[in-house]
Write a protein that holds these residues in place. Structure first.
Motif, PDB file in Angstrom:
ATOM      1  N   THR A   2     102.902 -10.456  87.132  1.00 14.60           N
ATOM      2  CA  THR A   2     104.324 -10.266  86.959  1.00 14.60           C
ATOM      3  C   THR A   2     104.708 -10.456  85.513  1.00 14.60           C
ATOM      4  N   GLN A   4     107.486 -11.231  82.838  1.00 13.98           N
ATOM      5  CA  GLN A   4     108.766 -11.893  82.848  1.00 13.98           C
ATOM      6  C   GLN A   4     109.197 -12.251  81.449  1.00 13.98           C
ATOM      7  N   THR A   7     114.413 -16.223  80.460  1.00 15.80           N
ATOM      8  CA  THR A   7     115.782 -16.022  80.891  1.00 15.80           C
ATOM      9  C   THR A   7     116.665 -17.123  80.348  1.00 15.80           C
ATOM     10  N   PRO A 115     114.447 -10.790  89.546  1.00 13.66           N
ATOM     11  CA  PRO A 115     113.046 -10.776  89.980  1.00 13.66           C
ATOM     12  C   PRO A 115     112.886 -10.572  91.488  1.00 13.66           C
ATOM     13  N   PRO A 117     110.046 -11.969  93.667  1.00  8.17           N
ATOM     14  CA  PRO A 117     108.825 -12.695  94.040  1.00  8.17           C
ATOM     15  C   PRO A 117     108.610 -12.661  95.550  1.00  8.17           C
ATOM     16  N   TRP A 140     113.927 -14.404  97.868  1.00 12.34           N
ATOM     17  CA  TRP A 140     114.433 -14.841  96.566  1.00 12.34           C
ATOM     18  C   TRP A 140     115.826 -15.455  96.685  1.00 12.34           C
ATOM     19  N   HIS A 146     110.571 -20.472  92.568  1.00 10.09           N
ATOM     20  CA  HIS A 146     109.887 -19.201  92.371  1.00 10.09           C
ATOM     21  C   HIS A 146     108.898 -19.249  91.208  1.00 10.09           C
ATOM     22  N   GLU A 149     110.175 -18.381  87.773  1.00 11.53           N
ATOM     23  CA  GLU A 149     110.964 -17.161  87.657  1.00 11.53           C
ATOM     24  C   GLU A 149     112.438 -17.495  87.841  1.00 11.53           C
ATOM     25  N   GLU A 150     113.282 -16.589  87.390  1.00 15.71           N
ATOM     26  CA  GLU A 150     114.720 -16.766  87.511  1.00 15.71           C
ATOM     27  C   GLU A 150     115.122 -16.893  88.973  1.00 15.71           C
TER      28      GLU A 150
END
Length: 216
Positions: A2, A4, A7, A115, A117, A140, A146, A149-150
Motif C-alpha cells: 500500500t 501512503q 496525512t 484509504p 484497508p 475502515w 488501520h 493509515e488514515e
C-alpha cells in the motif's frame, strides 16, 4: 504494498465571515467535485483480502485506461472554472491533463482518496476488487485501527479542511473544479452541504462524473 502519503491532521480554519449589510458582495462561484476517468488496472479478478491490499497499492499509483475521451460537459466545466484542483494521484493527474487544455492545475494531496484497508479474512474468501472495496470501506469506517493509515475520523477532518478551502476560493466569485476520487469527494460534499451549499447537479459517482454545489 500500500502506498501512503503522510496525512496531516490540520485544524479547520473558520469560513470567511459574511459581508455586513450594505457592503458590495460577489456572487459565489460553483464548486464542482469530479471523479477521475477509468483506471487501467482491471477489476475483473477474484482475489483474497491479502491480495486486495496489494491490488489497492497498485491502483493508487496507476494511471488511466488508454483511449478515453472526457465528456464535453466536463471539458466545458474546466473551461469555465476560475481554479482547477487535482489530487496528486496519477489517475487524477491524467484526468486533469485530459480536461484542462494546458491550463494551470493545482495539485494537492489534500484531495487524495480515503484509504481502503481490508479486514484480515481467511484466504478461502475470494471476491472481486469491486466487492473488496465495499467490504474494506465498511471496515475502515467501523474501526480506528488501520496500521498507521488514515482513520475515518482523521479523513473527516481532512474533508472539512478541503471543503473550507474550496468555499474560500468560490466565495471570491470563481467556479472551482476538483478532479479527485469518488469516496473522498462524497465526504467533501457532505461538508459543503453542512456549510450551506446545495447539490444542484448530480451525475453520481461513475468515472468522469460531476457533482456541482452552489451556495443556497
Amino acid at each position: 504494498m500500500t502506498v501512503q502519503e503522510p496525512t496531516a491532521r490540520p485544524v479547520a480554519a473558520p469560513i470567511p465571515a459574511v459581508p455586513t449589510a450594505g457592503a458590495t458582495t460577489t456572487r459565489p462561484g460553483s464548486i464542482i467535485l469530479t471523479r477521475h476517468g477509468e483506471p487501467a488496472l482491471s477489476r475483473k479478478c477474484l482475489i483474497t483480502a491479502r491480495q486486495y491490499k496489494d491490488w489497492w497499492g497498485k491502483y493508487e499509483v496507476g494511471g488511466l485506461l488508454a483511449g478515453q475521451t472526457p465528456p464535453p460537459e466536463l471539458v466545458n466545466a474546466a473551461e469555465g472554472a476560475g481554479a482547477i484542483y487535482a489530487s496528486t494521484r496519477q489517475r487524477a493527474q491524467e484526468t486533469a491533463a485530459a480536461v484542462s487544455a494546458g491550463r494551470e492545475v493545482m495539485s494537492d494531496a489534500l484531495f487524495i482518496e480515503a484509504p481502503l484497508p481490508p479486514p484480515r479474512l481467511p484466504d478461502f474468501i475470494r471476491l472481486s476488487p469491486r466487492w473488496w472495496g465495499v467490504v474494506s470501506r465498511v471496515w475502515w469506517r467501523l474501526s480506528d485501527r488501520h496500521h498507521q493509515e488514515e482513520t475515518h475520523r482523521e479523513a473527516k477532518v481532512r474533508a472539512d479542511v478541503a471543503a473550507r478551502k474550496l468555499i474560500e476560493r468560490a466565495e471570491a466569485g470563481q467556479d472551482v473544479l476538483v478532479l479527485a476520487h469518488g469516496y473522498f469527494n462524497h465526504m467533501v460534499g457532505k461538508r459543503l452541504k453542512a456549510n450551506g451549499w446545495a447539490l444542484v447537479h448530480n451525475q453520481g459517482f461513475k468515472y468522469w462524473s460531476q457533482r456541482r454545489y452552489e451556495r443556497r
